[in-house]
Design a protein around this motif. Sequence first.
Motif, PDB file in Angstrom:
ATOM      1  N   ASN A 137       0.801  -1.218   0.000  1.00 43.06           N
ATOM      2  CA  ASN A 137       0.000   0.000   0.000  1.00 43.06           C
ATOM      3  C   ASN A 137       0.837   1.271   0.000  1.00 43.06           C
ATOM      4  O   ASN A 137       0.323   2.355   0.300  1.00 43.06           O
ATOM      5  CB  ASN A 137      -0.927   0.001   1.220  1.00 43.06           C
ATOM      6  CG  ASN A 137      -2.065  -0.973   1.073  1.00 43.06           C
ATOM      7  OD1 ASN A 137      -3.103  -0.665   0.491  1.00 43.06           O
ATOM      8  ND2 ASN A 137      -1.888  -2.176   1.605  1.00 43.06           N
ATOM      9  N   LYS A 140      -0.262   4.498  -2.485  1.00 37.55           N
ATOM     10  CA  LYS A 140      -1.415   4.215  -3.346  1.00 37.55           C
ATOM     11  C   LYS A 140      -2.591   5.083  -2.904  1.00 37.55           C
ATOM     12  O   LYS A 140      -3.615   4.607  -2.411  1.00 37.55           O
ATOM     13  CB  LYS A 140      -1.775   2.732  -3.282  1.00 37.55           C
ATOM     14  CG  LYS A 140      -0.719   1.836  -3.917  1.00 37.55           C
ATOM     15  CD  LYS A 140      -1.187   0.396  -3.980  1.00 37.55           C
ATOM     16  CE  LYS A 140      -0.151  -0.470  -4.680  1.00 37.55           C
ATOM     17  NZ  LYS A 140      -0.598  -1.890  -4.774  1.00 37.55           N
ATOM     18  N   GLU A 143      -6.015   4.558  -4.757  1.00 38.60           N
ATOM     19  CA  GLU A 143      -6.691   3.326  -4.353  1.00 38.60           C
ATOM     20  C   GLU A 143      -7.338   3.473  -2.977  1.00 38.60           C
ATOM     21  O   GLU A 143      -8.432   2.960  -2.725  1.00 38.60           O
ATOM     22  CB  GLU A 143      -5.698   2.162  -4.335  1.00 38.60           C
ATOM     23  CG  GLU A 143      -5.270   1.675  -5.707  1.00 38.60           C
ATOM     24  CD  GLU A 143      -4.164   2.529  -6.293  1.00 38.60           C
ATOM     25  OE1 GLU A 143      -3.868   3.591  -5.717  1.00 38.60           O
ATOM     26  OE2 GLU A 143      -3.607   2.134  -7.331  1.00 38.60           O
TER      27      GLU A 143
END
Length: 354
Positions: A137, A140, A143
Amino acid sequence: MGRAGALTEAEKRAIWGWRAEGLKLSDIATRADRSRNAVKRFLDQPDATPGYVGNQNARKFTGPAQTRVFNKLRAAPRSPLKALTIQVNTGRSQRKPVSRETVRRNIADDISFRRAIVRQPLSRENRLRRVAFAMQNLNKIEEHRKVIFTDEKKFNLDGPDGYSGQWVRTGELPDRVRRHTGGGSVMFWMAISSAGKMALLKTPARITSENYVAMLESSRVATIFSETHPEGWTFMQDNAPAHAARNTKSFFAREGWHVMDWPAYSPDLNPVENMWSIMSRRIYAGNRQYESLSELEAEIIEVWASITNAEVRSLLTGVECTSTPLREHRGRERSELLISRAPYSLSLSNVLFV
């Protein structure tokens, strides 16, 4: 009651002499014309008295006797002093037995009671999963804006769990009361995202896979998620038994929900925890307590209505992760990853041991 004031040097010598003779504290206090507490304080902490050079005749047990006391306390932390004295005198048939006061004094000098160290019961597999989660992660941000964060919380009539104290002035009594069993509680489930508030639903006190799935189906939260995130969304939940049950996973697979793989024991990474904290401060402002569950539920809903989407978004303005190389820490290597989520920063250095 004996005389007040500091003990004189003559009184100190006399007290030690009477103690060596085996007199009780009350008898020593009577002879010295001092209070029993004053005599006891002096015998307990003679070094705290200026000018005292120590009592050469004070009895002290070491070695096997001390080990027996330590083992007894480890096995039964609330052992009475009488039982510990018997434990010390075991095997001392050829020597003069020690008194309970001697045992108490030596325990105070050599053994202390400490609270257990708080540590997450993480296996090596779970630790590696945490590291993998953080690395996957990294940066990101886009996202993370599609993630629907969820969590449950219990609200008590008398306040949050473990919250029962109150600051008062000297001589005053707290006006806050606490019922024997907390008076009752209600459970709520929350969902938030970068778009703002998603849902706040009341749940049963004991959440099972069946009523958890029923709540998600009947509330039609999937429709809300799709309307606010038409480009797609990811559902985040922790690893509670009801969430990880086979029936729940079957529901997600059947409905086509994309569920985030959340590492074990990671509640601090969930921004919903911060939103619960904001709501709790408002619900229980001014040490407020509630008389009925309906009154508490109404206040929870009212506070939720007062929360703005801007406040929610302030907790979810993006997640930026940075990592530092492995380094030695207390004899163990660790990978230190820092996750910053505006407006606060969160360090995973204590939970990402590898």
